[in-house]
Scaffold this motif. Sequence first.
Motif, PDB file in Angstrom:
ATOM      1  N   GLY A 154       0.816  -1.210   0.000  1.00 44.13           N
ATOM      2  CA  GLY A 154       0.000   0.000   0.000  1.00 44.13           C
ATOM      3  C   GLY A 154       0.847   1.256   0.000  1.00 44.13           C
ATOM      4  O   GLY A 154       0.534   2.235  -0.698  1.00 44.13           O
ATOM      5  N   MET A 155       1.936   1.245   0.759  1.00 47.19           N
ATOM      6  CA  MET A 155       2.830   2.399   0.780  1.00 47.19           C
ATOM      7  C   MET A 155       3.478   2.593  -0.590  1.00 47.19           C
ATOM      8  O   MET A 155       3.597   3.723  -1.080  1.00 47.19           O
ATOM      9  N   ARG A 156       3.890   1.487  -1.214  1.00 50.80           N
ATOM     10  CA  ARG A 156       4.489   1.582  -2.545  1.00 50.80           C
ATOM     11  C   ARG A 156       3.494   2.184  -3.543  1.00 50.80           C
ATOM     12  O   ARG A 156       3.843   3.084  -4.323  1.00 50.80           O
ATOM     13  N   LEU A 157       2.255   1.709  -3.502  1.00 56.90           N
ATOM     14  CA  LEU A 157       1.231   2.229  -4.407  1.00 56.90           C
ATOM     15  C   LEU A 157       0.949   3.701  -4.135  1.00 56.90           C
ATOM     16  O   LEU A 157       0.736   4.493  -5.069  1.00 56.90           O
ATOM     17  N   PHE A 158       0.946   4.083  -2.864  1.00 60.85           N
ATOM     18  CA  PHE A 158       0.678   5.476  -2.500  1.00 60.85           C
ATOM     19  C   PHE A 158       1.774   6.391  -3.036  1.00 60.85           C
ATOM     20  O   PHE A 158       1.488   7.441  -3.623  1.00 60.85           O
ATOM     21  N   VAL A 159       3.026   5.991  -2.832  1.00 59.22           N
ATOM     22  CA  VAL A 159       4.149   6.814  -3.279  1.00 59.22           C
ATOM     23  C   VAL A 159       4.177   6.905  -4.800  1.00 59.22           C
ATOM     24  O   VAL A 159       4.404   7.975  -5.374  1.00 59.22           O
ATOM     25  N   GLU A 160       3.905   5.790  -5.488  1.00 55.21           N
ATOM     26  CA  GLU A 160       4.000   5.763  -6.943  1.00 55.21           C
ATOM     27  C   GLU A 160       2.827   6.456  -7.643  1.00 55.21           C
ATOM     28  O   GLU A 160       3.005   7.064  -8.688  1.00 55.21           O
ATOM     29  N   ASN A 161       1.632   6.359  -7.056  1.00 51.74           N
ATOM     30  CA  ASN A 161       0.441   6.815  -7.769  1.00 51.74           C
ATOM     31  C   ASN A 161      -0.213   8.072  -7.185  1.00 51.74           C
ATOM     32  O   ASN A 161      -0.894   8.787  -7.917  1.00 51.74           O
ATOM     33  N   CYS A 162      -0.032   8.311  -5.908  1.00 50.58           N
ATOM     34  CA  CYS A 162      -0.741   9.419  -5.254  1.00 50.58           C
ATOM     35  C   CYS A 162       0.139  10.643  -5.008  1.00 50.58           C
ATOM     36  O   CYS A 162      -0.341  11.771  -5.056  1.00 50.58           O
ATOM     37  N   MET A 163       1.428  10.393  -4.741  1.00 51.65           N
ATOM     38  CA  MET A 163       2.279  11.490  -4.300  1.00 51.65           C
ATOM     39  C   MET A 163       2.791  12.366  -5.429  1.00 51.65           C
ATOM     40  O   MET A 163       3.602  13.260  -5.192  1.00 51.65           O
ATOM     41  N   GLY A 164       2.324  12.121  -6.652  1.00 48.95           N
ATOM     42  CA  GLY A 164       2.625  13.089  -7.696  1.00 48.95           C
ATOM     43  C   GLY A 164       1.890  14.388  -7.448  1.00 48.95           C
ATOM     44  O   GLY A 164       2.359  15.467  -7.821  1.00 48.95           O
TER      45      GLY A 164
END
Length: 250
Positions: free
Chosen positions: A44-54
Amino acid sequence: MKKQLMALFFAALLPVTALAAGGGNVHLEDFEADLSNKESLQNGMRLFVENCMGCHSAQYQRYERAADDLAIDGSDEFRTVVEQELIRGGKKIGEQMTIAMDPKDASAWFGAPPPDLTLETRLRGSAWVYTYLKSFYVDENRPWGVNNAVFPDVGMPNVLAAMQGVQVCKDEHCKELELKAQGSMSPEQFDKAMYDLTNFMTYMGEPSKMVSGKIGTYVLIFLAILFVFAYALKKEYWKDVYSDSWRKDH
């Protein structure tokens, strides 16, 4: 006075109820967070950093705290992976999860700066976030060509489309959606990914819950043991009092 307190209580609940219900009159899918599932939280953290933190920050969460909390069995492997990724991005492990996007630019592009997501699950509920992530559909009338069944007239693009694919409405009010073109993930894989992402956001909203649950168990065990000794002490203390009272009565 009692009626006034009850009225205030229910009035306080109204905003929470309204948020939980969502803005699109869509039935929210069931969601139960599992903060003990470290692999889910890591993904979930990986997905958040890759997809949301832009676009979205999580400024009340630190990379270091997340890396330590989500490590499996005290292993430093996950922390090392996080550190390596941060080094590539020119950041340090102790920094907060902020973004480089200027709020003025964000306002020009999206109409308003994308909100910080640290406390999003606490604000709207985990079920709302989980359903929202899965509810984008094609709408050519919107600036980004997509809309959301849970959040009508949403102002963000569907950054998850590559994974999920393309969804369209099955009915006039978009209460049901249909997958027209599959993305890189199967529907089952995408559901699992969105569960992991929402699970991480639930952790992020209240990191101390991982520890407080364990502490609560220890406290209950301590109180149970204390009760045994307290009850034994009470019996011993009152034994003579009861005996003296009985002798006086007889």
